[in-house]
Design a protein around this motif. Structure first.
Motif, PDB file in Angstrom:
ATOM      1  N   LEU A 177      55.280  55.205  49.611  1.00 27.48           N
ATOM      2  CA  LEU A 177      55.568  54.102  48.695  1.00 27.48           C
ATOM      3  C   LEU A 177      54.958  52.792  49.200  1.00 27.48           C
ATOM      4  N   LEU A 178      55.046  52.584  50.502  1.00 31.52           N
ATOM      5  CA  LEU A 178      54.432  51.401  51.102  1.00 31.52           C
ATOM      6  C   LEU A 178      52.924  51.400  50.848  1.00 31.52           C
ATOM      7  N   ASN A 179      52.288  52.533  51.061  1.00 31.78           N
ATOM      8  CA  ASN A 179      50.844  52.627  50.837  1.00 31.78           C
ATOM      9  C   ASN A 179      50.485  52.395  49.364  1.00 31.78           C
ATOM     10  N   LYS A 180      51.318  52.887  48.440  1.00 37.16           N
ATOM     11  CA  LYS A 180      51.055  52.673  47.007  1.00 37.16           C
ATOM     12  C   LYS A 180      51.174  51.204  46.638  1.00 37.16           C
ATOM     13  N   LYS A 181      52.167  50.540  47.175  1.00 36.79           N
ATOM     14  CA  LYS A 181      52.356  49.114  46.888  1.00 36.79           C
ATOM     15  C   LYS A 181      51.216  48.291  47.483  1.00 36.79           C
ATOM     16  N   ARG A 182      50.796  48.640  48.701  1.00 34.24           N
ATOM     17  CA  ARG A 182      49.672  47.957  49.330  1.00 34.24           C
ATOM     18  C   ARG A 182      48.404  48.183  48.512  1.00 34.24           C
ATOM     19  N   GLU A 183      48.191  49.415  48.086  1.00 36.88           N
ATOM     20  CA  GLU A 183      47.003  49.750  47.307  1.00 36.88           C
ATOM     21  C   GLU A 183      46.994  49.015  45.964  1.00 36.88           C
ATOM     22  N   ALA A 184      48.138  48.897  45.314  1.00 42.98           N
ATOM     23  CA  ALA A 184      48.222  48.166  44.043  1.00 42.98           C
ATOM     24  C   ALA A 184      47.845  46.699  44.239  1.00 42.98           C
ATOM     25  N   TYR A 185      48.309  46.128  45.329  1.00 39.90           N
ATOM     26  CA  TYR A 185      47.996  44.736  45.662  1.00 39.90           C
ATOM     27  C   TYR A 185      46.501  44.570  45.939  1.00 39.90           C
ATOM     28  N   TYR A 186      45.955  45.433  46.768  1.00 45.67           N
ATOM     29  CA  TYR A 186      44.532  45.357  47.092  1.00 45.67           C
ATOM     30  C   TYR A 186      43.655  45.600  45.858  1.00 45.67           C
ATOM     31  N   LYS A 187      44.070  46.527  44.996  1.00 45.47           N
ATOM     32  CA  LYS A 187      43.289  46.797  43.785  1.00 45.47           C
ATOM     33  C   LYS A 187      43.295  45.606  42.838  1.00 45.47           C
ATOM     34  N   ALA A 188      44.423  44.915  42.733  1.00 42.58           N
ATOM     35  CA  ALA A 188      44.478  43.717  41.887  1.00 42.58           C
ATOM     36  C   ALA A 188      43.535  42.643  42.430  1.00 42.58           C
ATOM     37  N   LEU A 189      43.537  42.454  43.741  1.00 44.26           N
ATOM     38  CA  LEU A 189      42.612  41.496  44.359  1.00 44.26           C
ATOM     39  C   LEU A 189      41.165  41.947  44.197  1.00 44.26           C
ATOM     40  N   ASN A 190      40.920  43.229  44.357  1.00 43.71           N
ATOM     41  CA  ASN A 190      39.573  43.776  44.218  1.00 43.71           C
ATOM     42  C   ASN A 190      39.035  43.531  42.809  1.00 43.71           C
ATOM     43  N   LEU A 191      39.879  43.720  41.801  1.00 39.39           N
ATOM     44  CA  LEU A 191      39.485  43.486  40.415  1.00 39.39           C
ATOM     45  C   LEU A 191      39.166  42.012  40.187  1.00 39.39           C
ATOM     46  N   ALA A 192      40.003  41.137  40.708  1.00 35.74           N
ATOM     47  CA  ALA A 192      39.746  39.702  40.566  1.00 35.74           C
ATOM     48  C   ALA A 192      38.440  39.315  41.256  1.00 35.74           C
ATOM     49  N   CYS A 193      38.166  39.921  42.397  1.00 33.17           N
ATOM     50  CA  CYS A 193      36.898  39.657  43.099  1.00 33.17           C
ATOM     51  C   CYS A 193      35.707  40.092  42.247  1.00 33.17           C
ATOM     52  N   LEU A 194      35.845  41.209  41.564  1.00 33.32           N
ATOM     53  CA  LEU A 194      34.785  41.654  40.656  1.00 33.32           C
ATOM     54  C   LEU A 194      34.542  40.614  39.580  1.00 33.32           C
ATOM     55  N   TYR A 195      35.611  40.087  38.985  1.00 34.87           N
ATOM     56  CA  TYR A 195      35.463  39.066  37.942  1.00 34.87           C
ATOM     57  C   TYR A 195      34.766  37.819  38.473  1.00 34.87           C
ATOM     58  N   VAL A 196      35.066  37.450  39.707  1.00 37.17           N
ATOM     59  CA  VAL A 196      34.408  36.277  40.305  1.00 37.17           C
ATOM     60  C   VAL A 196      32.937  36.583  40.563  1.00 37.17           C
ATOM     61  N   LEU A 197      32.660  37.759  41.114  1.00 36.77           N
ATOM     62  CA  LEU A 197      31.269  38.139  41.393  1.00 36.77           C
ATOM     63  C   LEU A 197      30.436  38.219  40.114  1.00 36.77           C
ATOM     64  N   GLU A 198      31.041  38.652  39.018  1.00 31.40           N
ATOM     65  CA  GLU A 198      30.335  38.772  37.735  1.00 31.40           C
ATOM     66  C   GLU A 198      30.368  37.466  36.945  1.00 31.40           C
ATOM     67  N   ARG A 199      30.941  36.432  37.547  1.00 33.09           N
ATOM     68  CA  ARG A 199      31.039  35.094  36.955  1.00 33.09           C
ATOM     69  C   ARG A 199      31.861  35.053  35.672  1.00 33.09           C
ATOM     70  N   CYS A 200      32.836  35.940  35.578  1.00 38.82           N
ATOM     71  CA  CYS A 200      33.787  35.886  34.461  1.00 38.82           C
ATOM     72  C   CYS A 200      34.885  34.879  34.776  1.00 38.82           C
ATOM     73  N   PHE A 201      35.160  34.685  36.052  1.00 37.15           N
ATOM     74  CA  PHE A 201      36.133  33.702  36.514  1.00 37.15           C
ATOM     75  C   PHE A 201      35.408  32.647  37.329  1.00 37.15           C
ATOM     76  N   THR A 202      36.047  31.506  37.449  1.00 39.23           N
ATOM     77  CA  THR A 202      35.456  30.450  38.265  1.00 39.23           C
ATOM     78  C   THR A 202      35.753  30.720  39.741  1.00 39.23           C
ATOM     79  N   LYS A 203      34.722  30.677  40.519  1.00 43.77           N
ATOM     80  CA  LYS A 203      34.837  30.905  41.959  1.00 43.77           C
ATOM     81  C   LYS A 203      35.773  29.871  42.589  1.00 43.77           C
ATOM     82  N   LYS A 204      35.646  28.635  42.149  1.00 49.99           N
ATOM     83  CA  LYS A 204      36.423  27.534  42.729  1.00 49.99           C
ATOM     84  C   LYS A 204      37.922  27.785  42.607  1.00 49.99           C
ATOM     85  N   HIS A 205      38.393  28.136  41.399  1.00 49.23           N
ATOM     86  CA  HIS A 205      39.822  28.368  41.197  1.00 49.23           C
ATOM     87  C   HIS A 205      40.317  29.534  42.035  1.00 49.23           C
ATOM     88  N   PHE A 206      39.548  30.597  42.027  1.00 48.29           N
ATOM     89  CA  PHE A 206      39.967  31.796  42.741  1.00 48.29           C
ATOM     90  C   PHE A 206      40.026  31.564  44.244  1.00 48.29           C
TER      91      PHE A 206
END
Length: 153
Positions: free
Chosen positions: A86-115
């Protein structure tokens, strides 16, 4: 009848010039309206981007809170397999959410500054954990963002 047309050619020239003038004014008004609509569309697009950023930041915060709350809950106990999973699943969910946001920043869908204002320190810490555990390839967007913007200290 041909004489009447020939004598009225001055009137025809005037009418043609008036029509050309109205056409020119119509084109200018059309361009002005198009510019206003484009400006409105750009403003709406910026608002949608900010709403999307807010949504993903909320998702990251919820995953982080869930992960940290579980860490606090199991802090002083010996982990059994179920708790560890369960700990690993919660950690993975957190990391995946951050990973997705990083993708949006890299693809310039989000502003780098805010993130980066919000998550720079967390990203560097997670990058180090992933690097130490040889897990960077599982979260390639975090890795690429940290490397691209030279966040590693």
């Amino acid at each position: 009848m041909l004489e009447v047309l020939v004598n009225n050619s001055d009137y025809i020239d005037v009418i043609v010039k008036i029509i050309q003038g109205f056409t020119s004014v119509g084109v200018i008004i059309g361009l002005f309206i198009a510019c206003l609509q484009l400006r409105s569309g750009l403003k709406s697009n910026r608002i949608n981007i900010l709403k999307s950023e807010f949504d993903i930041f909320l998702k990251i915060s919820e995953a982080e809170e869930d992960f940290i709350d579980y860490l606090d809950e199991i802090e002083n106990i010996q982990l059994d397999k179920k708790s560890n999973d369960l700990l690993n699943k919660k950690r993975e969910a957190y990391y995946k959410a951050l990973n997705l946001a990083c993708l949006y920043v890299l693809e310039r869908c989000f502003t780098k500054k805010h993130f980066l204002n919000e998550y720079k320190g967390i990203l560097v810490a997670i990058y180090k954990v992933l690097e130490n555990n040889n897990m960077l390839d599982d979260y390639v967007n975090i890795k690429n963002l940290v490397i691209k913007y030279k966040l590693k200290s």
